[in-house]
Design a protein around this motif. Structure first.
Motif, PDB file in Angstrom:
ATOM      1  N   GLY A   1       0.799  -1.222   0.000  1.00  0.00           N
ATOM      2  CA  GLY A   1       0.000   0.000   0.000  1.00  0.00           C
ATOM      3  C   GLY A   1       0.831   1.272   0.000  1.00  0.00           C
ATOM      4  N   GLY A   2       2.138   1.143   0.222  1.00  0.00           N
ATOM      5  CA  GLY A   2       3.023   2.295   0.300  1.00  0.00           C
ATOM      6  C   GLY A   2       3.573   2.446   1.708  1.00  0.00           C
ATOM      7  N   LEU A   3       4.851   2.742   1.794  1.00  0.00           N
ATOM      8  CA  LEU A   3       5.503   2.836   3.103  1.00  0.00           C
ATOM      9  C   LEU A   3       4.898   3.914   3.990  1.00  0.00           C
ATOM     10  N   GLN A   4       4.352   4.981   3.391  1.00  0.00           N
ATOM     11  CA  GLN A   4       3.744   6.035   4.216  1.00  0.00           C
ATOM     12  C   GLN A   4       2.566   5.482   5.006  1.00  0.00           C
ATOM     13  N   TYR A   5       1.802   4.562   4.426  1.00  0.00           N
ATOM     14  CA  TYR A   5       0.684   3.944   5.147  1.00  0.00           C
ATOM     15  C   TYR A   5       1.193   3.006   6.241  1.00  0.00           C
ATOM     16  N   LYS A   6       2.227   2.251   5.925  1.00  0.00           N
ATOM     17  CA  LYS A   6       2.803   1.342   6.917  1.00  0.00           C
ATOM     18  C   LYS A   6       3.239   2.134   8.146  1.00  0.00           C
ATOM     19  N   GLN A   7       3.945   3.214   7.918  1.00  0.00           N
ATOM     20  CA  GLN A   7       4.418   4.041   9.022  1.00  0.00           C
ATOM     21  C   GLN A   7       3.253   4.610   9.822  1.00  0.00           C
ATOM     22  N   LYS A   8       2.223   5.102   9.140  1.00  0.00           N
ATOM     23  CA  LYS A   8       1.071   5.681   9.840  1.00  0.00           C
ATOM     24  C   LYS A   8       0.328   4.628  10.655  1.00  0.00           C
ATOM     25  N   LEU A   9       0.180   3.422  10.105  1.00  0.00           N
ATOM     26  CA  LEU A   9      -0.511   2.356  10.835  1.00  0.00           C
ATOM     27  C   LEU A   9       0.272   1.946  12.078  1.00  0.00           C
TER      28      LEU A   9
ATOM     29  N   GLU B   1       2.393   3.839  13.740  1.00  0.00           N
ATOM     30  CA  GLU B   1       2.301   4.960  14.681  1.00  0.00           C
ATOM     31  C   GLU B   1       0.950   4.957  15.389  1.00  0.00           C
ATOM     32  N   LEU B   2      -0.122   4.696  14.655  1.00  0.00           N
ATOM     33  CA  LEU B   2      -1.459   4.620  15.237  1.00  0.00           C
ATOM     34  C   LEU B   2      -1.497   3.552  16.329  1.00  0.00           C
ATOM     35  N   GLU B   3      -0.958   2.365  16.015  1.00  0.00           N
ATOM     36  CA  GLU B   3      -0.987   1.278  16.990  1.00  0.00           C
ATOM     37  C   GLU B   3      -0.098   1.571  18.200  1.00  0.00           C
ATOM     38  N   ARG B   4       1.012   2.241  18.003  1.00  0.00           N
ATOM     39  CA  ARG B   4       1.853   2.618  19.152  1.00  0.00           C
ATOM     40  C   ARG B   4       1.111   3.622  20.039  1.00  0.00           C
ATOM     41  N   LEU B   5       0.369   4.529  19.424  1.00  0.00           N
ATOM     42  CA  LEU B   5      -0.371   5.542  20.155  1.00  0.00           C
ATOM     43  C   LEU B   5      -1.429   4.915  21.074  1.00  0.00           C
ATOM     44  N   TYR B   6      -2.119   3.896  20.584  1.00  0.00           N
ATOM     45  CA  TYR B   6      -3.237   3.299  21.333  1.00  0.00           C
ATOM     46  C   TYR B   6      -2.873   1.978  22.014  1.00  0.00           C
ATOM     47  N   ARG B   7      -1.640   1.593  21.988  1.00  0.00           N
ATOM     48  CA  ARG B   7      -1.248   0.303  22.561  1.00  0.00           C
ATOM     49  C   ARG B   7      -1.596   0.230  23.989  1.00  0.00           C
TER      50      ARG B   7
END
Length: 158
Positions: free
Chosen positions: A142-150, A152-158
């Motif tokens: 899907g593109g590395l920018q999406y991988k990074q955002k996903l 980061e999202l999971e780290r935020l809500y872990r």
């Protein structure tokens, strides 16, 4: 409606915080999920409705595990990789070598990368949680920018 050679595919679209997500299903299970547009006949299918709700919960940090019926079509090796990806806990990562080891094929880390790239149901089968052995973000269909955002999202809500 898109034909797969077996069953017709139906589509739903979700505007995530990171952009448009296309979800394709047959009448019973999710068959594909991807950032961007995938053509399909928009239908009110319960499985598509449930997928959108679970994606909304995921992006809001309220869902850590998806509970949707999935139907993939890959080689036995790909299927074993995709199953193993679903075992990676929310907010954690594994390397391609880790996955190869987990499927009892420790030398197949490059093949794991290829199977990861062919994952038809991104996010739900969390291929974004697989990184290089050195911790680098490598390869994401899907593109590395999406991988990074996903991640980061999971780290935020872990």
């Amino acid at each position: 409606m898109r034909e797969t050679g077996e069953n017709p595919l139906f589509a739903a679209y979700y505007r995530s915080p990171f952009g448009l997500i296309s979800i394709l299903s047959d009448s019973e299970a999710i068959r594909a999920l991807s950032f961007g547009y995938l053509p399909g006949d928009e239908q009110e299918k319960p499985v598509l409705h449930d997928a959108i709700i679970q994606l909304q919960e995921y992006f809001a940090g309220k869902r850590k595990v998806f509970t949707l019926p999935l139907r993939t079509k890959g080689t036995p090796f790909q299927e074993s990789v995709w199953y193993q990806l679903q075992q990676i806990p929310y907010g954690e990562t594994r390397s391609y070598a880790d996955i190869a080891f987990e499927i009892d094929n420790p030398k197949a880390f490059r093949a794991v990368g290829m199977a990861n790239n062919r994952n038809p149901i991104g996010i739900i089968i969390p291929c974004h949680r697989v990184i290089g052995k050195n911790g680098a973000l490598v390869g994401y269909a899907g593109g590395l920018q999406y991988k990074q955002k996903l991640l980061e999202l999971e780290r935020l809500y872990r």
